[in-house]
Motif scaffolding. Structure first.
Motif, PDB file in Angstrom:
ATOM      1  N   GLY A 140      22.820   5.422  28.971  1.00 12.53           N
ATOM      2  CA  GLY A 140      22.902   7.039  29.807  1.00 12.53           C
ATOM      3  C   GLY A 140      22.742   8.044  28.978  1.00 12.53           C
ATOM      4  O   GLY A 140      22.383   9.319  28.989  1.00 12.53           O
ATOM      5  N   ALA A 141      22.419   7.912  27.375  1.00 10.54           N
ATOM      6  CA  ALA A 141      22.215   8.670  26.302  1.00 10.54           C
ATOM      7  C   ALA A 141      20.768   9.216  26.332  1.00 10.54           C
ATOM      8  O   ALA A 141      19.970   8.498  27.052  1.00 10.54           O
ATOM      9  CB  ALA A 141      22.595   8.201  25.217  1.00 10.54           C
ATOM     10  N   GLU A 142      20.499  10.230  26.122  1.00  4.85           N
ATOM     11  CA  GLU A 142      19.060  11.068  26.076  1.00  4.85           C
ATOM     12  C   GLU A 142      18.424  10.810  24.830  1.00  4.85           C
ATOM     13  O   GLU A 142      17.206  11.095  24.789  1.00  4.85           O
ATOM     14  CB  GLU A 142      19.117  12.366  26.711  1.00  4.85           C
ATOM     15  CG  GLU A 142      19.714  12.672  27.961  1.00  4.85           C
ATOM     16  CD  GLU A 142      19.885  14.299  28.253  1.00  4.85           C
ATOM     17  OE1 GLU A 142      19.523  14.971  27.292  1.00  4.85           O
ATOM     18  OE2 GLU A 142      20.335  14.265  29.185  1.00  4.85           O
ATOM     19  N   ARG A 143      19.048  10.161  23.774  1.00  3.14           N
ATOM     20  CA  ARG A 143      18.311  10.012  22.426  1.00  3.14           C
ATOM     21  C   ARG A 143      17.298   8.894  22.601  1.00  3.14           C
ATOM     22  O   ARG A 143      17.502   7.678  22.961  1.00  3.14           O
ATOM     23  CB  ARG A 143      19.432   9.914  21.521  1.00  3.14           C
ATOM     24  CG  ARG A 143      20.376  11.284  21.080  1.00  3.14           C
ATOM     25  CD  ARG A 143      21.296  10.953  20.082  1.00  3.14           C
ATOM     26  NE  ARG A 143      22.288  12.088  20.106  1.00  3.14           N
ATOM     27  CZ  ARG A 143      23.013  12.251  19.220  1.00  3.14           C
ATOM     28  NH1 ARG A 143      23.073  11.128  18.009  1.00  3.14           N
ATOM     29  NH2 ARG A 143      24.036  13.097  19.049  1.00  3.14           N
ATOM     30  N   SER A 144      16.273   8.834  21.991  1.00  6.20           N
ATOM     31  CA  SER A 144      15.251   7.958  21.988  1.00  6.20           C
ATOM     32  C   SER A 144      14.557   7.850  20.568  1.00  6.20           C
ATOM     33  O   SER A 144      13.666   8.699  20.077  1.00  6.20           O
ATOM     34  CB  SER A 144      13.884   8.279  22.770  1.00  6.20           C
ATOM     35  OG  SER A 144      13.110   7.111  22.824  1.00  6.20           O
ATOM     36  N   PRO A 145      15.012   7.038  19.533  1.00  8.30           N
ATOM     37  CA  PRO A 145      14.676   6.872  18.294  1.00  8.30           C
ATOM     38  C   PRO A 145      13.268   6.555  18.236  1.00  8.30           C
ATOM     39  O   PRO A 145      12.587   5.912  19.246  1.00  8.30           O
ATOM     40  CB  PRO A 145      15.382   5.710  17.616  1.00  8.30           C
ATOM     41  CG  PRO A 145      16.745   5.539  18.519  1.00  8.30           C
ATOM     42  CD  PRO A 145      16.069   6.027  19.847  1.00  8.30           C
ATOM     43  N   PRO A 146      12.334   6.960  17.253  1.00  5.52           N
ATOM     44  CA  PRO A 146      10.843   6.727  17.127  1.00  5.52           C
ATOM     45  C   PRO A 146      10.672   5.383  16.857  1.00  5.52           C
ATOM     46  O   PRO A 146      11.526   4.604  16.128  1.00  5.52           O
ATOM     47  CB  PRO A 146      10.324   7.766  16.105  1.00  5.52           C
ATOM     48  CG  PRO A 146      11.761   7.774  15.333  1.00  5.52           C
ATOM     49  CD  PRO A 146      12.935   7.726  16.241  1.00  5.52           C
ATOM     50  N   ALA A 147       9.239   4.870  17.061  1.00  5.04           N
ATOM     51  CA  ALA A 147       9.103   3.566  16.655  1.00  5.04           C
ATOM     52  C   ALA A 147       8.205   3.698  15.554  1.00  5.04           C
ATOM     53  O   ALA A 147       7.255   4.577  15.446  1.00  5.04           O
ATOM     54  CB  ALA A 147       8.469   2.843  17.636  1.00  5.04           C
ATOM     55  N   PRO A 148       7.781   2.716  14.621  1.00  7.61           N
ATOM     56  CA  PRO A 148       6.825   2.724  13.721  1.00  7.61           C
ATOM     57  C   PRO A 148       5.549   2.542  13.983  1.00  7.61           C
ATOM     58  O   PRO A 148       5.399   1.772  15.192  1.00  7.61           O
ATOM     59  CB  PRO A 148       7.442   1.568  12.766  1.00  7.61           C
ATOM     60  CG  PRO A 148       8.165   0.606  13.628  1.00  7.61           C
ATOM     61  CD  PRO A 148       8.922   1.537  14.504  1.00  7.61           C
ATOM     62  N   ARG A 149       4.594   3.125  13.684  1.00 10.91           N
ATOM     63  CA  ARG A 149       3.184   2.860  13.842  1.00 10.91           C
ATOM     64  C   ARG A 149       2.331   2.477  12.941  1.00 10.91           C
ATOM     65  O   ARG A 149       2.285   2.694  11.683  1.00 10.91           O
ATOM     66  CB  ARG A 149       2.543   4.302  13.858  1.00 10.91           C
ATOM     67  CG  ARG A 149       1.279   4.490  14.573  1.00 10.91           C
ATOM     68  CD  ARG A 149       0.562   5.906  14.987  1.00 10.91           C
ATOM     69  NE  ARG A 149       0.727   6.656  13.645  1.00 10.91           N
ATOM     70  CZ  ARG A 149       1.251   7.670  13.193  1.00 10.91           C
ATOM     71  NH1 ARG A 149       2.371   8.124  14.111  1.00 10.91           N
ATOM     72  NH2 ARG A 149       1.114   8.404  12.198  1.00 10.91           N
ATOM     73  N   GLY A 150       1.874   1.339  13.391  1.00  8.64           N
ATOM     74  CA  GLY A 150       0.866   0.354  12.348  1.00  8.64           C
ATOM     75  C   GLY A 150      -0.459   0.595  12.417  1.00  8.64           C
ATOM     76  O   GLY A 150      -0.785   1.656  12.727  1.00  8.64           O
TER      77      GLY A 150
END
Length: 492
Positions: free
Chosen positions: A185-195
């Motif tokens: 239910g949280a609105e935080r979305s951590p980034p993902a690494p870009r290869g």
């Protein structure tokens, strides 16, 4: 020589033969030519027959009867405890069954790997049916009228009982489901690494990570395999990892995890080598060492800050702007199918699924032909989305193909043990975060070495954890750690 000396000389020879069998298994997963599978199965079957004959040799019974434990030191009494336990179990299993299990499970590894590559559970089901049939026969022999699943569990966590684990797991499940719901239910979305992240650079980083934890390369090596694992003991402890060019965390944290296992084996008192005490006391304790290295140390804010800098040096800009964002990315709670790639919040739910299904197979309540359907239904109920293919579901783990029934629950038990150890470790090392921020986990490993690893099998599993942690085993330290860490990360 005394009866004890004769017994230990015989035991060391048996341990040497077991080490050869283990090396053949490592080679099968890493370097063996594909066409050698049938020959390797014959070799392993022959070795299993020889080992079973040694482990059931009537002279062991005579020596055991002749030894007076009162005349032994602490180590000697521990050796006798293990030998008595193992002899009682070995003499209940017919030599024919031991050899057949070794032959079938050796062949089954190759069948599983091909079925997994083809996403075809039906191609593996007949072989798994045969493995389950043999394991049920073995369990009945070992149980001697007791609970069949407990008899298999005792191979990996001596003294553990499935009803006690069920109660522990039920308490865990309720809290983990609640935490996961809050995070969802949280609105935080951590980034993902870009290869992409080139495989050769990942492997160089994997070696650097092993160095950070103090892995002894003079007694080990790193290779790749379908499923990461650790093999060997004493002066030869080998690890494997796997590489995905789109996901470097898979390689890095698989490596740290296996390094944790390897450090345990490398850290055992050298004088215990090639004896029953000279190996990890249980798989739950073993898993505590890998999980505390992988998670509480390797995924900490301090260590990920160092790792972020090293990744920037090696890969350049990979799409994550700063250390705090990287910490969130490494610890991202995310959907997925693979147990070994699961986040800390959801990992144990993967284990509980397997625990329940394998107990039903051993009890005869679930046929192998119905396993895929049962897996998919349970997964969707627990995780909220369907399994997309067999390699992401029932075929993802090697364990059942090699007959490791009773092994899966030790993963969650290891997490519980790691929670207890982490609470004591952080209290004992006030400069821990400074060390980890420099990419140096060796002081933490030194504490684990002294508190857990050097003892090998000297004490019972729970005893070694409770002595190190200074408290009874409980799920509370693990849950408190998860609530605090992920509550802060997701603001819940």
């Amino acid at each position: 020589m005394s009866a004890f000396d004769d017994l230990m000389a015989f035991q060391r020879e048996t341990e040497a033969l077991a080490g050869i069998s283990g090396l053949l298994g490592w080679d099968q997963e890493t370097m063996m030519p594909r066409g050698a599978a049938g020959q390797r199965a014959a070799w392993q079957g022959t070795l299993a027959h020889v080992l079973h004959e040694r482990r059931t040799d009537p002279r062991i019974g005579d020596w055991l009867a002749a030894v007076d434990d009162a005349g032994l030191d602490t180590v000697g009494r521990a050796q006798m405890r293990h030998i008595r336990h193992d002899y009682a179990r070995a003499t209940r299993v017919p030599a024919r069954l031991a050899a057949e299990l070794a032959r079938v499970t050796s062949t089954a590894q190759g069948v599983w790997a091909e079925a997994r590559a083809a996403d075809d559970f039906a191609a593996f089901a007949p072989t798994l049916t045969e493995v389950v049939r043999l394991k049920k026969e073995e369990a009945a022999a070992l149980a001697d009228g007791g609970d069949a699943y407990d008899a298999l569990l005792d191979d990996y966590e001596p003294g553990a009982r499935h009803d006690e684990l069920e109660a522990l797991f039920d308490r865990l499940r309720a809290r983990l489901v609640a935490l996961r719901a809050r995070i969802a239910g949280a609105e935080r979305s951590p980034p993902a690494p870009r290869g992409p992240f080139p495989a050769e650079i990942q492997m160089a980083m994997a070696r650097e990570l092993a160095d950070a934890f103090g892995y002894d390369w003079s007694r080990g090596r790193l290779d790749t395999s379908v499923h990461p694992f650790t093999s060997g003991g004493g002066s030869d402890v080998r690890i494997t990892t796997r590489v995905s060019e789109s996901d470097p965390f898979n390689c890095f944290y698989s490596t740290i995890h296996e390094v944790g296992h390897a450090l345990y084996e490398q850290g055992i008192e050298p004088g215990y080598a090639m004896t029953p005490v000279g190996q990890g006391v249980s798989m739950g304790v073993h898993e505590s060492q890998s999980r505390i290295c992988e998670n509480q140390l390797g995924r900490s804010r301090a260590f990920t800050g160092w790792l972020y800098g090293r990744m920037r040096d090696r890969f350049g800009d990979f799409g994550i702007p700063d250390e705090e964002s990287f910490y969130a990315a490494v610890n991202r709670v995310h959907g997925g199918f693979i147990r070994t790639e699961a986040d800390e919040v959801q990992y144990n739910l993967h284990v509980l699924l397997r625990f329940d299904l394998e107990r039903r197979m051993i009890a005869g309540d679930l046929a192998v032909n119905d396993l895929e359907e049962a897996w998919n239904a349970r997964f969707e109920a627990d995780f909220g989305y369907p399994v997309d293919r067999a390699s992401n579901g029932v075929l993802q783990d090697v364990h059942w193909s090699v007959g490791l029934f009773g092994y899966f629950p030790t993963y969650t038990l290891g997490n519980v043990y790691a929670g207890c150890l982490n609470a004591a470790l952080t209290a004992a090392l006030p400069r821990l975060e400074d060390d980890l921020a420099r990419g140096d986990a060796r002081p933490a490993v030194a504490w684990l070495l002294e508190s857990v690893q050097r003892h090998g099998g000297l004490m019972e599993p729970r005893t070694v954890i409770e002595r190190a942690a200074g408290r009874p085993v409980s799920e509370e330290p693990l849950l408190a750690y998860l609530d605090a860490k992920f509550g802060a990360l997701y603001g819940v």
